[in-house]
Write a protein that holds these residues in place. Structure first.
Motif, PDB file in Angstrom:
ATOM      1  N   MET A 168       0.970  39.511  65.003  1.00 38.54           N
ATOM      2  CA  MET A 168       2.162  40.338  64.870  1.00 38.54           C
ATOM      3  C   MET A 168       3.305  39.537  64.242  1.00 38.54           C
ATOM      4  SD  MET A 168       3.896  42.565  67.778  1.00 38.54           S
ATOM      5  CE  MET A 168       4.481  41.056  68.468  1.00 38.54           C
ATOM      6  N   THR A 169       3.435  38.312  64.684  1.00 36.19           N
ATOM      7  CA  THR A 169       4.504  37.469  64.142  1.00 36.19           C
ATOM      8  C   THR A 169       4.358  37.318  62.636  1.00 36.19           C
ATOM      9  OG1 THR A 169       4.276  36.255  66.205  1.00 36.19           O
ATOM     10  CG2 THR A 169       5.686  35.263  64.528  1.00 36.19           C
ATOM     11  N   GLU A 170       3.136  37.028  62.179  1.00 34.30           N
ATOM     12  CA  GLU A 170       2.919  36.824  60.734  1.00 34.30           C
ATOM     13  C   GLU A 170       3.059  38.128  59.948  1.00 34.30           C
ATOM     14  OE1 GLU A 170       2.887  34.190  58.831  1.00 34.30           O
ATOM     15  OE2 GLU A 170       3.283  33.150  60.713  1.00 34.30           O
ATOM     16  N   LEU A 171       2.523  39.234  60.523  1.00 40.28           N
ATOM     17  CA  LEU A 171       2.614  40.515  59.812  1.00 40.28           C
ATOM     18  C   LEU A 171       4.070  40.927  59.631  1.00 40.28           C
ATOM     19  CD1 LEU A 171      -0.023  43.153  60.967  1.00 40.28           C
ATOM     20  CD2 LEU A 171       0.380  42.296  58.656  1.00 40.28           C
ATOM     21  N   LEU A 172       4.888  40.670  60.648  1.00 40.95           N
ATOM     22  CA  LEU A 172       6.303  41.031  60.526  1.00 40.95           C
ATOM     23  C   LEU A 172       6.970  40.212  59.426  1.00 40.95           C
ATOM     24  CD1 LEU A 172       7.222  41.521  64.290  1.00 40.95           C
ATOM     25  CD2 LEU A 172       7.151  43.307  62.546  1.00 40.95           C
ATOM     26  N   LYS A 173       6.549  38.942  59.281  1.00 33.64           N
ATOM     27  CA  LYS A 173       7.102  38.144  58.164  1.00 33.64           C
ATOM     28  C   LYS A 173       6.696  38.746  56.833  1.00 33.64           C
ATOM     29  CE  LYS A 173       7.033  33.694  60.538  1.00 33.64           C
ATOM     30  NZ  LYS A 173       6.173  32.512  60.677  1.00 33.64           N
ATOM     31  N   ARG A 174       5.438  39.227  56.770  1.00 31.19           N
ATOM     32  CA  ARG A 174       4.939  39.806  55.517  1.00 31.19           C
ATOM     33  C   ARG A 174       5.645  41.125  55.174  1.00 31.19           C
ATOM     34  NH1 ARG A 174       3.616  35.553  55.391  1.00 31.19           N
ATOM     35  NH2 ARG A 174       5.481  35.700  54.092  1.00 31.19           N
ATOM     36  N   ILE A 175       6.084  41.835  56.227  1.00 34.70           N
ATOM     37  CA  ILE A 175       6.842  43.068  55.971  1.00 34.70           C
ATOM     38  C   ILE A 175       8.101  42.719  55.178  1.00 34.70           C
ATOM     39  CG2 ILE A 175       8.263  44.817  57.162  1.00 34.70           C
ATOM     40  CD1 ILE A 175       6.009  45.145  59.164  1.00 34.70           C
ATOM     41  N   LEU A 176       8.585  41.492  55.366  1.00 38.94           N
ATOM     42  CA  LEU A 176       9.776  41.050  54.627  1.00 38.94           C
ATOM     43  C   LEU A 176       9.404  40.135  53.458  1.00 38.94           C
ATOM     44  CD1 LEU A 176      12.102  40.366  57.695  1.00 38.94           C
ATOM     45  CD2 LEU A 176      11.870  42.454  56.348  1.00 38.94           C
ATOM     46  N   ASP A 177       8.161  40.213  52.989  1.00 39.29           N
ATOM     47  CA  ASP A 177       7.695  39.390  51.864  1.00 39.29           C
ATOM     48  C   ASP A 177       8.541  39.694  50.623  1.00 39.29           C
ATOM     49  OD1 ASP A 177       4.809  37.864  51.437  1.00 39.29           O
ATOM     50  OD2 ASP A 177       5.570  38.685  49.566  1.00 39.29           O
ATOM     51  N   GLY A 178       8.524  38.754  49.690  1.00 43.67           N
ATOM     52  CA  GLY A 178       9.267  38.990  48.440  1.00 43.67           C
ATOM     53  C   GLY A 178       8.495  39.829  47.448  1.00 43.67           C
ATOM     54  N   ASN A 179       7.231  40.122  47.756  1.00 47.31           N
ATOM     55  CA  ASN A 179       6.390  40.867  46.820  1.00 47.31           C
ATOM     56  C   ASN A 179       6.180  42.290  47.341  1.00 47.31           C
ATOM     57  OD1 ASN A 179       3.448  41.808  46.093  1.00 47.31           O
ATOM     58  ND2 ASN A 179       4.081  40.373  44.493  1.00 47.31           N
ATOM     59  N   LYS A 180       6.378  43.260  46.452  1.00 50.81           N
ATOM     60  CA  LYS A 180       6.327  44.668  46.910  1.00 50.81           C
ATOM     61  C   LYS A 180       4.941  45.083  47.388  1.00 50.81           C
ATOM     62  CE  LYS A 180       8.328  46.570  43.194  1.00 50.81           C
ATOM     63  NZ  LYS A 180       9.115  47.494  42.328  1.00 50.81           N
ATOM     64  N   ARG A 181       3.893  44.595  46.703  1.00 46.88           N
ATOM     65  CA  ARG A 181       2.548  44.980  47.121  1.00 46.88           C
ATOM     66  C   ARG A 181       2.248  44.439  48.521  1.00 46.88           C
ATOM     67  NH1 ARG A 181      -1.355  46.564  44.273  1.00 46.88           N
ATOM     68  NH2 ARG A 181      -0.174  46.030  42.444  1.00 46.88           N
ATOM     69  N   VAL A 182       2.726  43.229  48.801  1.00 45.45           N
ATOM     70  CA  VAL A 182       2.498  42.634  50.121  1.00 45.45           C
ATOM     71  C   VAL A 182       3.293  43.404  51.177  1.00 45.45           C
ATOM     72  CG1 VAL A 182       2.665  40.544  51.519  1.00 45.45           C
ATOM     73  CG2 VAL A 182       2.047  40.383  49.091  1.00 45.45           C
ATOM     74  N   GLN A 183       4.547  43.754  50.847  1.00 45.98           N
ATOM     75  CA  GLN A 183       5.340  44.559  51.794  1.00 45.98           C
ATOM     76  C   GLN A 183       4.564  45.823  52.172  1.00 45.98           C
ATOM     77  OE1 GLN A 183       8.899  45.526  49.605  1.00 45.98           O
ATOM     78  NE2 GLN A 183       9.718  43.447  49.670  1.00 45.98           N
ATOM     79  N   GLU A 184       4.034  46.492  51.140  1.00 45.82           N
ATOM     80  CA  GLU A 184       3.329  47.757  51.356  1.00 45.82           C
ATOM     81  C   GLU A 184       2.098  47.547  52.241  1.00 45.82           C
ATOM     82  OE1 GLU A 184       0.971  51.110  48.677  1.00 45.82           O
ATOM     83  OE2 GLU A 184       1.948  49.438  47.673  1.00 45.82           O
TER      84      GLU A 184
END
Length: 901
Positions: A481-497
């Motif tokens: 969960m900790t890592e996924l939440l960081k990815r939600i704020l990723d700089g890349n739009k595909r990763v955010q999605e």
């Protein structure tokens, strides 16, 4: 006299064609106006065909454009063409189908099929015989042009060609096409196969009569050097697998060998067609038996096909790591479809029923390339084969996976993560021993420097969410969960999605396990609000809605409401009533309102008002459109459906508090109109809202009952399952309210107010509960409603007891103890009191249903006790002994422990 153009007119048309190729928008607009003027002249179309077929001195793009404008005119106004014009066009097409230019031949072919599909196949009897005749021409261009036209006609009119309307031309055409499989030109061979392929799925009789010749001819072309021919051969075999597998089985071993080769074809289009074969084979019962021996070859081929190709990486901008500041263009955003509300019951063993709600989330990892490609097809094939072979697939996969997942080249490592996700469903059992090592590795991949690796890791982890949640939270859930939440704020739009979608899946699996982390989760999701571009905002709404569904009333804490509501309400105020972005936001708010309950009160008024306005606007627009379809556009009814669903969410969340809002609005009048809408989804959502309002503020529903009940009765039609389901549920809620509101006033005849309506609905309900193949949800709701009607009007319903008692008992035995089940069983007990004979033949089913209660309320337990003992006393000890011998041991045990029988 043959028609001849006027020189000046011809020059005007040519100038127009030249102008229309200009990139300038002002010129373009002038061209559109000029076209509309010229379309007033009947012989304008003669000029267009003349430029296409006769003006060989003009450049090809201009001639072709002339033909395409003509095609659009045929589409729009062919019925208004004077017969002389129509005949001239048809004649010119047939005379010039062999034009030396491939572009002009193709344009004439498109024109011919457009005329044919305007119902002209019947009134142009010489078309098919002439085209078939022209196939025999010595001139390659004529043969190819005619075949091109025939292929387009076969694509557009396959059903008509195989009907009596045309005297069954396929009896001549199919054998003729089959002769051309041996033609020396690859283009002609390819056309011939493509033409015949149009008739496989529809099982055209003429093809079935020649099926063996067709299959032999395909085998003869197996090694063709032309890739288009190989592609069409693969396509034919895939379709034959669906419709005539009996004819392929004798050759299956060699077909599989052939498809293994073709799936590795250097031409990706051929490989893609061949890869479809494995997808289709997996759906056939003989798959396991036919493929077992070939898995050792097939598995590495599919895995290899799952790598991104170089062109994919370019198209996906795989080297662009940060693009979060780049706004989305409209074509990036796929249209969203709102799934209307369906009322379901909770089952034993956790959540609502699995499996009835079929959503296809197989491989969302790169859907911006929404073109189906070899990677997606290979992944889908591996997924279905994993479901067929289960853990038998793993010995072929595991040795490969090790090498892929830890590979230094990111493209190969990425494909390994995709493989792991693809097999998650089918091979879960066999994968469990490896997950303690693999999940941490995947969580590490969430920090990979390549965005495409990070995004696929999100997807694959979401496929194992169920296992993650089943372990102690500190081991995997918390780090994931900790890592996924960081990815939600990723700089890349595909990763955010990908991270947002994966997080939504994790929320569904984890439910209240997330409560301790709510503050942290909300901080991230709210921060993303300020960061996201258009497309991902829509996915973020979904993640917030799913969070609300998953943690429910735990969200109703002042600090959480303070974080979450201001950004949601800001968006709500920014969006106009016509903006489709309202859909996901309304869906999200509906979940939030239901979860927050009274916590939503401060926000409810503007939200409620706006929903009512959306419904009102849509209804008004629909009325205008129905009266003047030429002047008004049809409304998008999704606005109304989503608004009705949010009103349901408000009624459910706010309960009695919604009463003042309803009192100050005309929602009941609007609801009366929505319940009669022609669109099933609108009716479905109206009945859900009616049921929720009945529960929340019956005093506003009651005056409308006489008008509403007949409409509800009309909608008990199982052809529209969800409409029928929600109407059934609403009837049950109304009966309960009628019963209780009456019981307070008079005790002698509680069902008096409901009585007049029983006859409108009961026969339909009894019919539905006895229908074979009725979906489980509908059966359960029907049973509950019959029970509730019987509770309020036992004298009217009890005489029918024998007609429904057995399916009634079997459909409610798996439902959890709850209010709905309680009221329904009270109804059955009251009815048995009125008509004990109605239950005698099926008493064992009643016993089984009673035993399905974990802890009924005391007075209900007493009702059960009285009925069971009454029956036992009635038949006598000896007969009861014999009767209870038929009980399964578990049932016997429960009845004796709980009721002493």
């Amino acid at each position: 006299m043959e028609w001849q153009p006027d020189e000046q007119g011809l020059q005007q048309v040519l100038q127009l064609l030249k102008d229309s190729q200009s990139p300038n928008t002002v010129t373009q607009r002038a061209v559109q106006q000029k076209l509309e003027q010229l379309n007033q002249f009947p012989d304008f179309n003669n000029y267009l065909i003349f430029v296409l077929t006769r003006l060989k001195t003009e450049d090809e793009p201009t001639r072709s454009l002339s033909g395409l404008i003509l095609k659009n005119n045929v589409k729009a106004h062919y019925q208004n063409f004077p017969p002389t014009v129509a005949d001239f066009i048809k004649q010119e097409c047939l005379n010039n189908i062999g034009d030396p230019s491939p572009l002009i031949r193709a344009t004439i072919g498109i024109l011919i099929t457009t005329i044919a599909s305007k119902g002209e196949l019947q009134t142009w009897p010489e078309l098919l015989p002439q085209l078939c005749n022209l196939l025999n021409s010595e001139d390659y261009n004529t043969c190819e042009g005619s075949f091109g036209a025939l292929q387009k006609i076969c694509e557009d009119s396959s059903e008509l060609l195989d009907s009596d309307a045309l005297n069954r031309p396929l009896n001549i055409m199919i054998p003729k096409f089959l002769q051309f499989f041996k033609h020396c030109s690859p283009k002609i061979r390819s056309h011939a196969i493509a033409c015949v392929n149009q008739f496989i799925i529809g099982r055209a009789q003429a093809l079935m009569d020649n099926i063996d010749t067709f299959i032999e001819s395909l085998f003869a072309l197996a090694a063709d050097e032309d890739s288009e021919v190989r592609k069409n051969v693969c396509r034919a075999l895939v379709m034959l697998l669906e419709v005539r597998i009996d004819r392929l089985i004798p050759h299956m071993h060699s077909i599989i060998q052939y498809m293994l080769q073709r799936t590795q074809d250097p031409d990706e289009n051929v490989a893609l067609e061949a890869c479809e074969f494995w997808l289709t084979l997996a759906e056939q019962p003989i798959c396991k038996e036919m493929l077992s021996g070939h898995l050792v070859q097939l598995t590495p081929i599919l895995v290899n096909g799952m790598k991104y190709s170089e062109i994919d990486i370019i198209l996906l901008k795989g080297d662009v790591e940060e693009d979060e500041a780049v706004p989305d263009s409209d074509q990036d955003i796929k249209p969203r479809f709102h799934k209307s509300r369906t009322v379901t019951l909770q089952h034993e063993g956790g959540e609502g029923e699995e499996g009835e709600d079929i959503e296809d989330d197989d491989d969302d990892d790169d859907d911006t390339l929404s073109d189906w490609n070899l990677r997606k097809c290979s992944a889908a094939a591996l997924d279905v084969l994993a479901n067929v072979f289960r853990d038998e697939l793993l010995p072929h996969l595991l040795p490969l996976l090790k090498g892929l997942l830890f590979h230094p080249d990111w493209v190969i490592k990425e494909s390994g993560i995709l493989v792991l996700g693809a097999i998650a469903e089918g091979c879960m059992q066999g994968m469990v021993p490896y997950l303690p090592e693999l999940i941490p590795h995947l969580i590490q991949c969430l920090c990979d420097k390549k965005a495409l690796v990070r995004s696929i890791a999100c997807w694959t982890l979401s496929r194992y969410a169920h296992w993650v949640v089943s372990q102690p939270p500190d081991s995997y859930l918390k780090p994931l969960m900790t890592e996924l939440l960081k990815r939600i704020l990723d700089g890349n739009k595909r990763v955010q999605e990908a991270a947002c979608s994966a997080f939504a899946t994790l929320e569904e699996e984890a439910c209240t396990e997330l409560v301790p982390y709510l503050s942290f989760i909300l901080d991230t999701l709210v921060f993303a609000f300020g960061k996201y571009q258009h497309k991902n905002l829509l996915i973020l709404y979904d993640a917030i809605g799913t969070l609300a569904d998953s943690v429910g009333h735990h969200l109703n804490q002042p600090e959480y409401i303070q974080k979450l509501m201001p950004p949601l309400i800001n968006k709500w105020n920014e969006l106009k009533d016509e903006d489709k972005d309202l859909f996901p936001l309304l869906e999200c708010l509906s979940s939030v309102a239901t979860a927050l309950q009274s916590g939503f009160l401060p926000y409810c008024e503007p939200v409620y008002q706006r929903c009512v306005t959306l419904v009102q606007k849509t209804l008004a627009q629909a009325m205008m459109y129905n009266q003047h379809p030429d002047q008004y556009e049809a409304p998008d009814k999704d606005f109304m459906i989503v608004a009705l669903d949010l009103l349901s969410g408000l009624a459910e969340g706010l309960g009695g508090h919604v009463e003042q809002l309803v009192a100050r609005s005309n929602i009941m009048t609007l609801l009366f109109q929505c319940m009669q809408d022609t669109m099933p989804e609108v009716r479905q959502s109206s009945f859900a809202l009616l049921g929720d309002l009945t529960k929340a503020c019956f005093l506003h529903v009651k005056p409308c009952i006489a008008e509403f009940m007949p409409i509800l009765g009309l909608n008990l039609n199982p052809e529209f399952i969800s409409v029928c389901n929600n109407a059934t549920w609403a009837i049950g809620e109304i009966s309960m309210q009628m019963g209780t509101s009456v019981k307070e006033q008079t005790t002698n005849c509680p069902g008096a107010e409901m009585q007049p309506y029983v006859g409108m609905v009961l026969p339909h309900l009894v019919e539905i509960i006895n229908r074979p193949n009725t979906p489980k949800t509908l059966l359960e709701n029907t049973a509950i409603t019959i029970g509730r009607l019987g509770y309020v009007c036992p004298q009217e319903v009890a005489p029918q007891l024998q007609q429904f008692i057995r399916p009634w008992c079997t459909s409610l035995r798996n439902i959890r103890d709850n209010e709905e089940k309680d009221s329904a069983f009270r109804g059955i007990c009251v009815m048995i009191g009125v008509n004990p004979a109605g239950v005698v033949q099926d008493f064992i089913f009643f016993c089984d249903a009673v035993a399905s209660w974990v802890n009924p309320k005391d007075d209900l337990r007493d009702m059960f006790y009285k009925i069971l003992h009454g029956f036992k006393d009635q038949v006598g000890e000896e007969n009861w002994q014999q009767f209870s011998e038929q009980f399964p041991p578990l049932l016997k045990e429960r009845l004796s422990a709980c009721y002493g029988v």
